[in-house]
Write an enzyme that holds these catalytic residues in place. Structure first.
Site, short mmCIF file in Angstrom:
data_model
loop_
_atom_site.label_atom_id
_atom_site.label_comp_id
_atom_site.label_asym_id
_atom_site.label_seq_id
_atom_site.Cartn_x
_atom_site.Cartn_y
_atom_site.Cartn_z
N GLN A 21 1.09 -11.12 -3.58
CA GLN A 21 -0.33 -10.79 -3.62
C GLN A 21 -0.70 -10.26 -5.00
O GLN A 21 0.08 -9.55 -5.62
CB GLN A 21 -0.64 -9.67 -2.61
CG GLN A 21 -0.42 -10.04 -1.17
CD GLN A 21 -0.72 -8.86 -0.26
OE1 GLN A 21 -0.13 -7.80 -0.40
NE2 GLN A 21 -1.64 -9.06 0.67
N HIS A 55 -8.42 -1.20 -0.71
CA HIS A 55 -7.35 -2.18 -0.87
C HIS A 55 -8.02 -3.49 -1.25
O HIS A 55 -9.01 -3.87 -0.64
CB HIS A 55 -6.63 -2.30 0.48
CG HIS A 55 -5.65 -3.42 0.55
ND1 HIS A 55 -4.30 -3.21 0.55
CD2 HIS A 55 -5.84 -4.75 0.62
CE1 HIS A 55 -3.69 -4.39 0.63
NE2 HIS A 55 -4.60 -5.33 0.66
N HIS A 60 -4.82 -1.15 -5.46
CA HIS A 60 -5.42 -0.10 -4.65
C HIS A 60 -6.26 0.77 -5.55
O HIS A 60 -5.78 1.21 -6.59
CB HIS A 60 -4.34 0.68 -3.90
CG HIS A 60 -3.68 -0.17 -2.87
ND1 HIS A 60 -2.55 -0.91 -3.15
CD2 HIS A 60 -4.02 -0.45 -1.59
CE1 HIS A 60 -2.23 -1.60 -2.07
NE2 HIS A 60 -3.09 -1.35 -1.11
N ASP A 99 -2.30 -7.71 -5.81
CA ASP A 99 -2.73 -6.56 -5.03
C ASP A 99 -3.17 -5.42 -5.94
O ASP A 99 -2.67 -5.28 -7.05
CB ASP A 99 -1.54 -6.09 -4.19
CG ASP A 99 -1.99 -5.39 -2.92
OD1 ASP A 99 -3.20 -5.27 -2.70
OD2 ASP A 99 -1.11 -4.96 -2.16
N CYS A 137 0.79 -1.24 0.00
CA CYS A 137 0.00 0.00 0.00
C CYS A 137 0.82 1.29 0.00
O CYS A 137 0.54 2.18 -0.81
CB CYS A 137 -1.00 0.05 1.15
SG CYS A 137 -1.18 -1.42 2.11
N ARG A 175 6.29 -11.43 5.54
CA ARG A 175 5.72 -11.22 6.87
C ARG A 175 6.23 -12.30 7.80
O ARG A 175 6.30 -13.47 7.43
CB ARG A 175 4.18 -11.30 6.82
CG ARG A 175 3.58 -10.24 5.94
CD ARG A 175 2.06 -10.33 5.92
NE ARG A 175 1.52 -9.37 4.96
CZ ARG A 175 0.25 -9.31 4.60
NH1 ARG A 175 -0.62 -10.15 5.14
NH2 ARG A 175 -0.17 -8.42 3.72
N LYS A 219 -14.82 -4.44 5.44
CA LYS A 219 -14.29 -5.27 4.36
C LYS A 219 -15.19 -6.44 4.05
O LYS A 219 -16.03 -6.84 4.86
CB LYS A 219 -12.91 -5.78 4.72
CG LYS A 219 -12.92 -6.66 5.97
CD LYS A 219 -11.56 -7.32 6.19
CE LYS A 219 -11.60 -8.17 7.46
NZ LYS A 219 -10.38 -8.96 7.64
#
Length: 598
Positions: free
Chosen positions: A342, A473, A346, A344, A295, A324, A427
């Site tokens: 990911q 996200h 945004h 991912d 992000c 992580r 979410k």
RNA sequence: GCCACUGUGGCUCAAUGGUAGAGCAAUCGCUUCGUAAGCGAUGGGUUAUGGGUUCGAUUCCCAUCAGUGGCUCCA
């Protein structure tokens, strides 16, 4: 569907059988120890079985399990009646004076208004005992009439595990025995058979058998090595998704694997997420951290110039690899790892665009998952916890409403997790079930009301005013590692043609057929198909067996007859045999299936 | 991280307080075969790693690492 199947589990006979089996097991365990040595905690029925938690003076062994099971059968044979007795809290406490866990439960029922799992209760419940033979437990029931109602050849103790008292890691670790119980031996065996079948679909096993991926202790736990075949499947899956992203209004970006400490300071990750981040690297006196999320980078791209309301919505997508720290005990094959990529993105949009943006992204999500043949998932909507939430309440409400409306519109059944949202926004999560029945979260679509604040994200509105965009996200496959794990188990390793690493294998019957086999393979490869020739000196039967085990969609047998007629004899991995086909016809058929993503 | 269990050739597994064996796989040879394992030979293991006990450990003990099943956690 019959009414029998619709009966609630809690009211079913199986539920009573399992609940009673748990009590019988507890009796058998208690008898192994001197009075006062062993404590009992809770022992409910669960899906497919039951468990009971104990605090014992020594660890249980697999041999103990055998002995306990044997004793259970004796107790069952005694046909002891289950008898209920309602009591006052005082009587209950007196009865369980030497059972501290039970005392705590009684106090919870009496004063705290919580049940045995710590869940709040609407009203003060009745306190009752259930007794059979020499065993009495605090219990609300229900049970079978007497122990003889349990079929002694339909129970089995499965394994011993640790479990924290009341699920709290600060409280004592108890020993939990898991067991399963059914109405009869056939049902038990069917269940055990299902467990065996599930093991065959386990992605860790298939990953080895199909040579898809591995982990190496020297590389590190939770760090995946993709082998050529696994990498190819992943590549094909990513290729499909990336094309769809481009076709659905996303812009791809790339960002680095590390970023300066001040970035993570600003984003709040060092404050809120540091326990999941690795120690920093020192570069010329500056601290850099491996990214646990993408992000902040995407935000920096947004911030790299002044954005107009005309620019929105902006959708930055990246297959971003993040790292992580996960506690060693939680690592699991591809499903829970320490480094993962990911899918991912945004989304930054205006207030008036937000509801449509949510609709679009949920549709897109389902489109992708269904592209992989996945139709069954569990959906969750997590809403605001008033105790911990950042940002404007009105925006929270609008966002939650948009999520709810999108879910309703697509007709997904979903569970609402009231107050379950993170502090920064509501979410939607979609979870899939793996071969062993465990849920894994893939998709997440979440609002963020925190980062736009921290990074002072703005765009210039139509009226020339500075406004804060909505930031969403989202990861749809979630992580490629976990997604591949779920995908492998979903297909049991038999990938559809478009994803199969080897789409066809040509099997020459004798060595003299090898040149023709090579020619067939070359023609197919020229048409873009992934083909191998099994030119080993083995018999055809052995080659077919190997190809079946490798779950190759098309096996093309070629012998004298095929060479003579310029055809191939296809066998499918379903064991179906097709009539002999000209290679061009086969190519056409396969290409069509690939196009349809069969 | 916590509790329990496990760690033997690439894989699946066997065996023993006196330095390991099978099947599959691999390599080589024979076989040239019609829809799920043809036959034979050969090579391959300091029994996860480090300590300890012992005349002697792969076997017993401790630690570490890794895995498995749970629990907790999971932006």
């Amino acid at each position: 569907m019959s009414s029998q199947q619709q009966e609630k589990y809690e009211e079913s006979e199986l539920y009573r059988i399992r609940h009673s089996a748990a009590h019988i097991m507890a009796q058998a365990v208690m008898e192994m120890f001197e009075p006062g040595e062993a404590q009992i905690a809770i022992g409910p029925p669960i899906e497919d079985g039951f468990y009971y938690d104990f605090d014992l003076p020594r660890p249980l062994t697999p041999e103990d399990l055998v002995a306990i099971e044997k004793r259970m059968r004796q107790i069952i044979a005694g046909q002891h009646k289950f008898e209920k007795k309602a009591v006052s809290a005082e009587e209950a406490k007196a009865m369980f004076a030497d059972q501290p866990y039970k005392i705590e439960l009684i106090e919870g029922l009496e004063t705290g208004g919580v049940d045995e799992y710590g869940e709040p209760l609407d009203e003060k419940p009745e306190i009752s005992f259930y007794s059979h033979d020499a065993f009495t437990d605090l219990c609300r029931g229900p049970h079978v009439e007497h122990t003889g109602k349990i079929n002694p050849s339909a129970i089995k103790l499965l394994h011993i595990a640790g479990a924290y008292w009341r699920g709290d890691e600060k409280r004592p670790m108890l020993q939990r025995i898991y067991g399963t119980a059914w109405k009869n031996k056939d049902e038990l065996e069917a269940h055990l058979g299902r467990l065996e079948e599930a093991k065959k679909r386990d992605h860790r096993r298939l990953g080895k058998e199909l040579d898809l991926f591995s982990v190496s202790p020297d590389v590190g736990s939770g760090l995946i090595l993709w082998h050529p075949k696994g990498a190819l499947v992943r590549h094909l899956a990513e290729e499909f998704c990336k094309d769809e992203h481009l076709a659905n209004g996303y812009d791809f970006v790339y960002s680095p694997h590390i970023g300066r400490g001040q970035l993570w300071e600003k984003s709040g990750h060092l404050k809120w997420y540091q326990e999941n981040m690795y120690s920093p690297l020192d570069i010329e006196g500056n601290e850099y951290y491996l990214k646990p999320m993408n992000c902040p980078f995407h935000i920096e791209i947004f911030k790299s110039r002044v954005r107009s309301y005309r620019d929105l919505p902006m959708r930055f997508a990246e297959w971003g690899t993040v790292y992580r720290y996960e506690r060693s005990g939680v690592l699991h094959g591809l499903m829970r790892v320490r480094g993962f990529t990911q899918d991912d993105a945004h989304l930054f949009c205006r207030e008036d665009q937000m509801p449509e943006e949510i609709d679009r992204v949920l549709d897109f999500c389902l489109h992708l998952l269904r592209g992989f043949g996945m139709n069954e998932f569990k959906a969750y909507l997590s809403t605001r916890d008033p105790q911990k939430s950042a940002g404007d309440t009105q925006r929270w409400d609008d966002a939650t409403e948009a999520l709810r409306a999108a879910l309703d519109r697509v007709g997904l059944d979903y569970e609402v997790d009231e107050g379950g949202a993170a502090f920064y926004g509501p979410k939607i999560d979609l979870k899939m079930i793996d071969a062993l029945g465990r849920e894994w979260q893939l998709s997440t679509i979440q609002f963020d009301f925190n980062l736009p604040e921290r990074f002072e994200l703005i765009y210039i509105g139509e009226d020339g005013e500075r406004r804060q965009p909505y930031m969403i996200h989202r990861a749809l496959l979630g992580s490629m590692e976990r997604f591949m794990g779920v995908l492998i188990e979903h297909y049991g390793g038999a990938f559809p043609l478009w994803l199969a690493p080897v789409q066809a294998i040509v099997i020459p019957i004798a060595d003299r057929h090898i040149p023709y086999a090579e020619e067939v393979a070359a023609r197919m490869e020229a048409a873009g198909l992934r083909v191998e020739v099994d030119a080993r000196g083995d018999r055809m039967n052995a080659k077919i067996r190997d190809a079946q085990n490798q779950k190759i969609p098309f096996m093309l047998v070629v012998g004298d007859h095929e060479v003579e007629n310029n055809v191939v004899a296809p066998r499918l991995r379903s064991e179906e045999r097709l009539d002999a086909l000209r290679v061009e016809d086969l190519i056409g058929r396969m290409q069509k299936d690939i196009e349809d993503r069969m």
